[in-house]
Design a protein around this motif. Structure first.
Motif, short mmCIF file in Angstrom:
data_model
loop_
_atom_site.label_atom_id
_atom_site.label_comp_id
_atom_site.label_asym_id
_atom_site.label_seq_id
_atom_site.Cartn_x
_atom_site.Cartn_y
_atom_site.Cartn_z
N LEU A 42 0.86 -1.19 0.00
CA LEU A 42 0.00 0.00 0.00
C LEU A 42 0.90 1.24 0.00
O LEU A 42 1.95 1.25 0.62
N TYR A 43 0.46 2.30 -0.67
CA TYR A 43 1.21 3.56 -0.73
C TYR A 43 0.33 4.69 -0.19
O TYR A 43 -0.77 4.92 -0.71
N VAL A 44 0.80 5.30 0.88
CA VAL A 44 0.01 6.32 1.59
C VAL A 44 0.71 7.68 1.44
O VAL A 44 1.85 7.85 1.89
N SER A 45 0.01 8.65 0.83
CA SER A 45 0.60 9.98 0.61
C SER A 45 -0.35 11.07 1.12
O SER A 45 -1.54 10.85 1.28
N ALA A 46 0.24 12.25 1.34
CA ALA A 46 -0.54 13.40 1.82
C ALA A 46 -0.42 14.56 0.83
O ALA A 46 0.67 14.85 0.32
N LYS A 47 -1.55 15.23 0.58
CA LYS A 47 -1.57 16.41 -0.29
C LYS A 47 -2.09 17.60 0.53
O LYS A 47 -3.14 17.51 1.15
N ASP A 48 -1.33 18.71 0.56
CA ASP A 48 -1.75 19.86 1.37
C ASP A 48 -2.78 20.72 0.64
O ASP A 48 -3.14 20.46 -0.51
N LYS A 49 -3.24 21.77 1.32
CA LYS A 49 -4.29 22.63 0.77
C LYS A 49 -3.84 23.37 -0.48
O LYS A 49 -4.67 23.80 -1.29
N ALA A 50 -2.53 23.56 -0.63
CA ALA A 50 -2.00 24.27 -1.79
C ALA A 50 -1.83 23.35 -3.00
O ALA A 50 -1.44 23.78 -4.08
N GLY A 51 -2.11 22.05 -2.80
CA GLY A 51 -2.02 21.09 -3.89
C GLY A 51 -0.69 20.38 -4.01
O GLY A 51 -0.46 19.65 -4.99
N ASN A 52 0.20 20.57 -3.03
CA ASN A 52 1.50 19.88 -3.06
C ASN A 52 1.35 18.48 -2.47
O ASN A 52 0.82 18.32 -1.38
N THR A 53 1.81 17.49 -3.22
CA THR A 53 1.73 16.10 -2.76
C THR A 53 3.11 15.61 -2.35
O THR A 53 4.08 15.75 -3.11
N GLY A 54 3.20 15.06 -1.15
CA GLY A 54 4.47 14.58 -0.64
C GLY A 54 4.78 13.15 -1.07
O GLY A 54 3.99 12.49 -1.76
N LYS A 55 5.93 12.69 -0.65
CA LYS A 55 6.38 11.34 -0.96
C LYS A 55 5.51 10.33 -0.21
O LYS A 55 5.14 10.54 0.95
N ALA A 56 5.17 9.26 -0.90
CA ALA A 56 4.28 8.25 -0.30
C ALA A 56 5.06 7.31 0.62
O ALA A 56 6.23 6.97 0.39
N ALA A 57 4.40 6.89 1.68
CA ALA A 57 4.95 5.85 2.58
C ALA A 57 4.49 4.49 2.03
O ALA A 57 3.32 4.30 1.74
N LYS A 58 5.44 3.59 1.90
CA LYS A 58 5.09 2.22 1.47
C LYS A 58 4.83 1.37 2.69
O LYS A 58 5.63 1.32 3.62
N VAL A 59 3.68 0.69 2.68
CA VAL A 59 3.30 -0.18 3.80
C VAL A 59 2.99 -1.56 3.24
O VAL A 59 2.19 -1.71 2.32
N THR A 60 3.64 -2.57 3.81
CA THR A 60 3.36 -3.95 3.39
C THR A 60 2.39 -4.59 4.35
O THR A 60 2.58 -4.55 5.58
N VAL A 61 1.29 -5.14 3.82
CA VAL A 61 0.25 -5.73 4.65
C VAL A 61 0.80 -6.98 5.34
O VAL A 61 1.37 -7.88 4.68
N LYS A 62 0.66 -7.00 6.66
CA LYS A 62 1.18 -8.12 7.46
C LYS A 62 0.12 -9.24 7.56
O LYS A 62 -1.07 -8.98 7.47
N LYS A 63 0.62 -10.42 7.80
CA LYS A 63 -0.30 -11.55 8.03
C LYS A 63 -0.71 -11.47 9.50
O LYS A 63 0.12 -11.32 10.37
N SER A 64 -2.00 -11.52 9.71
CA SER A 64 -2.49 -11.43 11.09
C SER A 64 -2.11 -12.67 11.87
O SER A 64 -1.97 -13.77 11.31
N LYS A 65 -1.95 -12.51 13.19
CA LYS A 65 -1.56 -13.61 14.07
C LYS A 65 -2.78 -14.40 14.48
O LYS A 65 -3.85 -13.87 14.67
#
Length: 272
Positions: free
Chosen positions: A249-272
């Motif tokens: 999964l790639y999670v990114s943030a865009k501010d009110k001025a329309g600037n989008t930052g670098k996305a955080a990569k998240v790997t889905v874990k297997k539940s215990k």
């Protein structure tokens, strides 16, 4: 001149001497600016006052009053223009000319300022040629430079926060300062990468922290699978459908001025 009486008994000769008189004094002229439409000053009574330009052409004339004061209407003249003012009496005798240089009393126009961002270290634009351009922030001078022969200026400043108000004004060589141009610093800085909490294969939401007020988006396989706004503390919670363990999964943030930052990569874990 000869005078004879009718009896012609006596003849008398009378000599008449014509007194040339004095040439009028040079007039005293008050300061004249590029905003004035009258030339004023002092001479002698009953004089004709003539205003001439550098080409010796009369551009205005009038008469003094009983006290020698004069007020002669002219069209506005450019700063730096040289005029001459003379007084002529009833015998057509003209005084020496009083020289007058038109003063600059017209302030420069507000400078035209290019966009300033929160990453900028210079303020650039156009102003009156040769004028001194000043940038102010919070009523403090933060930079000054001269406009070049084409009117261009470039002023070094320290970076300012988005939303900051800068005021840019020009002062000409005569000391006239014009109205300031207001410039609001633009937001060109992208938000930081969101901090995302662990996501497992049973999760139906993605949570974490991002820039306050930013719009946070989750993508999977280049598709948007959920969006939400970060709250007043930067927290976000985004609903998603369950994803298989190992999914990226790639999670990114865009501010009110329309600037989008670098996305955080998240790997889905297997539940215990």
């Amino acid at each position: 001149m000869n005078i004879s009486d009718s009896s012609k008994l006596a003849v008398s000769s009378i000599k008449v001497f014509v007194n040339k008189g004095a040439t009028p004094n040079k007039p005293t002229v008050k300061a004249l600016s590029d905003k004035d439409t009258y030339v004023t000053g002092q001479s002698q009574a009953d004089m004709k006052i003539s205003i001439k330009n550098s080409a010796k052409k009369v551009i205005g004339s009038g008469n003094t009053d009983s006290k020698g004061n004069f007020k002669v209407k002219i069209s506005k003249q450019k700063a730096g223009t040289k005029l001459s003012v003379t007084a002529t009496d009833l015998a057509k005798r003209e005084s020496k000319a009083a020289a007058v240089t038109v003063l600059d009393k017209t302030a420069p126009d507000a400078p035209k300022v290019n966009e300033v961002s929160d990453k900028a270290t210079t303020v650039t634009g156009k102003a009156e040629i040769g004028s001194t351009v000043t940038v102010k922030h919070s009523n403090k001078n933060i930079g000054t430079a001269k406009a070049d022969s084409k009117g261009n200026f470039s002023i070094k400043i320290s970076k300012k926060k988005a939303g900051s108000a800068l005021y840019v004004s020009a002062k000409d060589k005569a000391g006239n300062t014009g109205i300031a141009a207001k410039v609001t610093v633009k937001d060109k800085t992208a938000p930081g990468t969101p901090k995302v909490n662990e996501v497992n294969d049973k999760a139906t939401k993605v949570t974490g922290k991002a820039e306050i007020g930013s719009t946070v988006t989750v993508k999977h396989s280049n598709k948007n699978i959920g969006t939400a706004k970060a709250d007043g503390k930067g927290n976000f919670s985004i609903k998603i459908s369950k994803k298989k363990a190992g999914s990226a999964l790639y999670v990114s943030a865009k501010d009110k001025a329309g600037n989008t930052g670098k996305a955080a990569k998240v790997t889905v874990k297997k539940s215990k």
